[in-house]
Structures are given as structure tokens and as C-alpha cells.
Design a protein around this motif. Structure first.
Motif, PDB file in Angstrom:
ATOM      1  N   ARG A 112       0.850  -1.191   0.000  1.00 42.00           N
ATOM      2  CA  ARG A 112       0.000   0.000   0.000  1.00 42.00           C
ATOM      3  C   ARG A 112       0.883   1.237   0.000  1.00 42.00           C
ATOM      4  O   ARG A 112       1.940   1.260   0.605  1.00 42.00           O
ATOM      5  N   ASP A 143       0.619   7.059   1.791  1.00 42.77           N
ATOM      6  CA  ASP A 143      -0.521   7.951   2.026  1.00 42.77           C
ATOM      7  C   ASP A 143      -1.778   7.158   2.377  1.00 42.77           C
ATOM      8  O   ASP A 143      -2.590   7.595   3.195  1.00 42.77           O
ATOM      9  N   GLU A 144      -1.969   5.998   1.759  1.00 39.35           N
ATOM     10  CA  GLU A 144      -3.114   5.143   2.074  1.00 39.35           C
ATOM     11  C   GLU A 144      -3.019   4.628   3.503  1.00 39.35           C
ATOM     12  O   GLU A 144      -4.019   4.584   4.224  1.00 39.35           O
ATOM     13  N   ALA A 179      -1.396   6.032   6.014  1.00 38.39           N
ATOM     14  CA  ALA A 179      -1.631   7.159   6.911  1.00 38.39           C
ATOM     15  C   ALA A 179      -3.119   7.466   7.020  1.00 38.39           C
ATOM     16  O   ALA A 179      -3.625   7.757   8.111  1.00 38.39           O
ATOM     17  N   SER A 180      -3.826   7.372   5.925  1.00 41.20           N
ATOM     18  CA  SER A 180      -5.269   7.616   5.934  1.00 41.20           C
ATOM     19  C   SER A 180      -6.002   6.554   6.752  1.00 41.20           C
ATOM     20  O   SER A 180      -6.921   6.867   7.511  1.00 41.20           O
ATOM     21  N   MET A 181      -5.604   5.293   6.622  1.00 39.62           N
ATOM     22  CA  MET A 181      -6.223   4.205   7.393  1.00 39.62           C
ATOM     23  C   MET A 181      -5.971   4.392   8.887  1.00 39.62           C
ATOM     24  O   MET A 181      -6.893   4.228   9.700  1.00 39.62           O
ATOM     25  N   HIS A 210      -5.306   7.187  10.477  1.00 44.09           N
ATOM     26  CA  HIS A 210      -6.064   8.355  10.920  1.00 44.09           C
ATOM     27  C   HIS A 210      -7.542   8.005  11.126  1.00 44.09           C
ATOM     28  O   HIS A 210      -8.136   8.373  12.142  1.00 44.09           O
ATOM     29  N   ALA A 211      -8.132   7.276  10.196  1.00 46.77           N
ATOM     30  CA  ALA A 211      -9.543   6.892  10.307  1.00 46.77           C
ATOM     31  C   ALA A 211      -9.775   5.992  11.515  1.00 46.77           C
ATOM     32  O   ALA A 211     -10.759   6.154  12.243  1.00 46.77           O
ATOM     33  N   ARG A 212      -8.896   5.047  11.760  1.00 49.84           N
ATOM     34  CA  ARG A 212      -9.060   4.148  12.911  1.00 49.84           C
ATOM     35  C   ARG A 212      -8.894   4.877  14.228  1.00 49.84           C
ATOM     36  O   ARG A 212      -9.597   4.595  15.190  1.00 49.84           O
TER      37      ARG A 212
END
Length: 51
Positions: A21, A24-25, A27-29, A31-33
Motif C-alpha cells: 500500500r 498515504d493510504e 496514513a489515511s487508514m 487516521h480513520a481508525r
């Protein structure tokens, strides 16, 4: 002409081709969790669990 390494690192498709992955993907995951698991008003008991 061969693309340089920096250009390949910036392209998510190149990461996916290798079974990875893009950073950036990830980091986004993360952040969402973190936002999903964060209580509205955290208190002492949210940080410590009795054993």
C-alpha cells in the motif's frame, strides 16, 4: 526513458503492483481508525484497563 525512483514512489499503482500500500493510504487508514476509536470525551478509564 526510464522513470526515476522518486516518480515511482509517488505512484500508488506501482506500490499496488508489488503487493504493498502507498504510504498515504496507510496514513489515511491509521487516521480513520484513531478517530473511530476515540471516545467523544475520553477519561481515565479509556486509557487503563484493569487486569
Amino acid at each position: 526513458m526510464r522513470p526515476n525512483l522518486a516518480a515511482l514512489h509517488a505512484e500508488p499503482r506501482e506500490w499496488h503492483r508489488r503487493g504493498l500500500r502507498h504510504p498515504d493510504e496507510i496514513a489515511s487508514m491509521v487516521h480513520a481508525r484513531l478517530l473511530a476509536d476515540l471516545p467523544a470525551d475520553p477519561c481515565y478509564r479509556h486509557f487503563f484497563v484493569a487486569s
